[in-house]
Design a protein around this motif. Sequence first.
Motif, PDB file in Angstrom:
ATOM      1  N   GLY A 183     -10.853  -3.990  -4.585  1.00 10.88           N
ATOM      2  CA  GLY A 183     -10.813  -5.359  -4.074  1.00 10.88           C
ATOM      3  C   GLY A 183     -10.233  -5.539  -2.690  1.00 10.88           C
ATOM      4  O   GLY A 183     -10.253  -6.646  -2.151  1.00 10.88           O
ATOM      5  N   VAL A 184      -9.723  -4.461  -2.071  1.00 19.65           N
ATOM      6  CA  VAL A 184      -9.188  -4.588  -0.710  1.00 19.65           C
ATOM      7  C   VAL A 184     -10.320  -4.313   0.277  1.00 19.65           C
ATOM      8  O   VAL A 184     -10.884  -3.217   0.310  1.00 19.65           O
ATOM      9  N   ILE A 185     -10.662  -5.318   1.093  1.00 22.92           N
ATOM     10  CA  ILE A 185     -11.765  -5.169   2.037  1.00 22.92           C
ATOM     11  C   ILE A 185     -11.384  -5.670   3.420  1.00 22.92           C
ATOM     12  O   ILE A 185     -10.451  -6.467   3.583  1.00 22.92           O
ATOM     13  N   VAL A 186     -12.107  -5.180   4.408  1.00 23.83           N
ATOM     14  CA  VAL A 186     -12.144  -5.793   5.733  1.00 23.83           C
ATOM     15  C   VAL A 186     -13.421  -6.610   5.749  1.00 23.83           C
ATOM     16  O   VAL A 186     -14.526  -6.051   5.656  1.00 23.83           O
ATOM     17  N   ALA A 187     -13.289  -7.919   5.793  1.00 16.58           N
ATOM     18  CA  ALA A 187     -14.464  -8.779   5.642  1.00 16.58           C
ATOM     19  C   ALA A 187     -15.423  -8.614   6.820  1.00 16.58           C
ATOM     20  O   ALA A 187     -15.017  -8.658   7.983  1.00 16.58           O
ATOM     21  N   GLY A 204       0.823  -1.196   0.000  1.00 16.11           N
ATOM     22  CA  GLY A 204       0.000   0.000   0.000  1.00 16.11           C
ATOM     23  C   GLY A 204       0.861   1.250   0.000  1.00 16.11           C
ATOM     24  O   GLY A 204       2.092   1.157  -0.056  1.00 16.11           O
ATOM     25  N   PRO A 205       0.255   2.420   0.138  1.00 13.02           N
ATOM     26  CA  PRO A 205       1.019   3.677   0.122  1.00 13.02           C
ATOM     27  C   PRO A 205       2.012   3.828   1.271  1.00 13.02           C
ATOM     28  O   PRO A 205       3.034   4.501   1.123  1.00 13.02           O
ATOM     29  N   ARG A 206       1.724   3.203   2.415  1.00 17.40           N
ATOM     30  CA  ARG A 206       2.579   3.406   3.584  1.00 17.40           C
ATOM     31  C   ARG A 206       3.357   2.167   4.016  1.00 17.40           C
ATOM     32  O   ARG A 206       4.301   2.281   4.817  1.00 17.40           O
ATOM     33  N   GLY A 207       2.975   0.989   3.571  1.00 24.79           N
ATOM     34  CA  GLY A 207       3.653  -0.217   4.032  1.00 24.79           C
ATOM     35  C   GLY A 207       3.255  -1.416   3.208  1.00 24.79           C
ATOM     36  O   GLY A 207       2.491  -1.310   2.236  1.00 24.79           O
ATOM     37  N   ILE A 265      -4.196   2.090   3.565  1.00 24.59           N
ATOM     38  CA  ILE A 265      -5.364   1.882   2.712  1.00 24.59           C
ATOM     39  C   ILE A 265      -6.622   2.016   3.573  1.00 24.59           C
ATOM     40  O   ILE A 265      -6.669   1.459   4.672  1.00 24.59           O
ATOM     41  N   PRO A 266      -7.641   2.732   3.123  1.00 24.49           N
ATOM     42  CA  PRO A 266      -8.876   2.837   3.928  1.00 24.49           C
ATOM     43  C   PRO A 266      -9.447   1.465   4.255  1.00 24.49           C
ATOM     44  O   PRO A 266      -9.473   0.569   3.402  1.00 24.49           O
ATOM     45  N   GLY A 267      -9.905   1.293   5.481  1.00 19.27           N
ATOM     46  CA  GLY A 267     -10.506   0.032   5.896  1.00 19.27           C
ATOM     47  C   GLY A 267     -11.988   0.024   5.571  1.00 19.27           C
ATOM     48  O   GLY A 267     -12.797   0.606   6.303  1.00 19.27           O
ATOM     49  N   THR A 297      -6.464  -3.105  11.493  1.00 19.48           N
ATOM     50  CA  THR A 297      -5.077  -2.831  11.876  1.00 19.48           C
ATOM     51  C   THR A 297      -4.160  -2.914  10.664  1.00 19.48           C
ATOM     52  O   THR A 297      -3.285  -2.066  10.462  1.00 19.48           O
ATOM     53  N   ASP A 298      -4.368  -3.940   9.819  1.00 27.86           N
ATOM     54  CA  ASP A 298      -3.586  -4.076   8.593  1.00 27.86           C
ATOM     55  C   ASP A 298      -3.767  -2.857   7.698  1.00 27.86           C
ATOM     56  O   ASP A 298      -2.807  -2.374   7.078  1.00 27.86           O
ATOM     57  N   SER A 299      -5.011  -2.368   7.603  1.00 30.00           N
ATOM     58  CA  SER A 299      -5.285  -1.250   6.696  1.00 30.00           C
ATOM     59  C   SER A 299      -4.487  -0.011   7.092  1.00 30.00           C
ATOM     60  O   SER A 299      -4.030   0.739   6.226  1.00 30.00           O
ATOM     61  N   ARG A 300      -4.296   0.175   8.390  1.00 27.42           N
ATOM     62  CA  ARG A 300      -3.541   1.344   8.842  1.00 27.42           C
ATOM     63  C   ARG A 300      -2.074   1.211   8.468  1.00 27.42           C
ATOM     64  O   ARG A 300      -1.422   2.187   8.069  1.00 27.42           O
TER      65      ARG A 300
END
Length: 213
Positions: free
Chosen positions: A115-119, A53-56, A85-87, A78-81
């Motif tokens: 396609g990136v989601i928090v299920a 992602g943009p930060r990690g 990437i927005p969660g 937590t992963d999104s941060r």
Amino acid sequence: MLYKIPIETSARHIHITRKDFEKLYGPGAELTIKKELSQPGQYLSNEQLTVKGPRGEFEKVSILGPFRNETQVEISLTDSRKLGIPGVIRQSGDIAGTPGCTLIGKCGSLDISKGVIVAKRHIHMTPEQAIHMNVRDNDLVCVITKSYERAMIFADVVVRVNKSFRLAMHVDTDEANAFSGDENPYGIIVKLFDDTSYDMLMWMEELESGIYR
């Protein structure tokens, strides 16, 4: 009838199309089975990707098979941060308007636009089990967990019904870390008010408005 619903932790993972997989692993590449998963026909593959992602980024993120019609990356909040990437919380497969990321494999990289989601936490069950538990596909229910000194109630759990499913509730690592202390945690659906599923957000809004049931 009360059902003890096994609760399984779903760590970050990737579902992928054959086309995208071949871009990352090479033409003609196939997913190879490492371990069968609890849901029939689903498996953990030996193949892994880096999610950036943009930060990690996260290396060695597992791909789950078989191939899907759309590529989807499931992470925790937590992963999104960490990724930057927005969660966005969605049901699996509902990826319209979700953020994308970069996937990196053995043969190159691929930018996906969505396609990136928090299920959204959910329960898999058969139609027969749904009848016994008095719920329907896409109902939202509350589940009380049995766990070592950290029992809690999960609200807004989506019911997913299909004859090929095996009974199990899926939560992400953030949710599992909040309550799980047992080797085999389980939960039970609890009904509110008139013995039907109930929208917890609506209940909160009613309480704030002075409505008590």
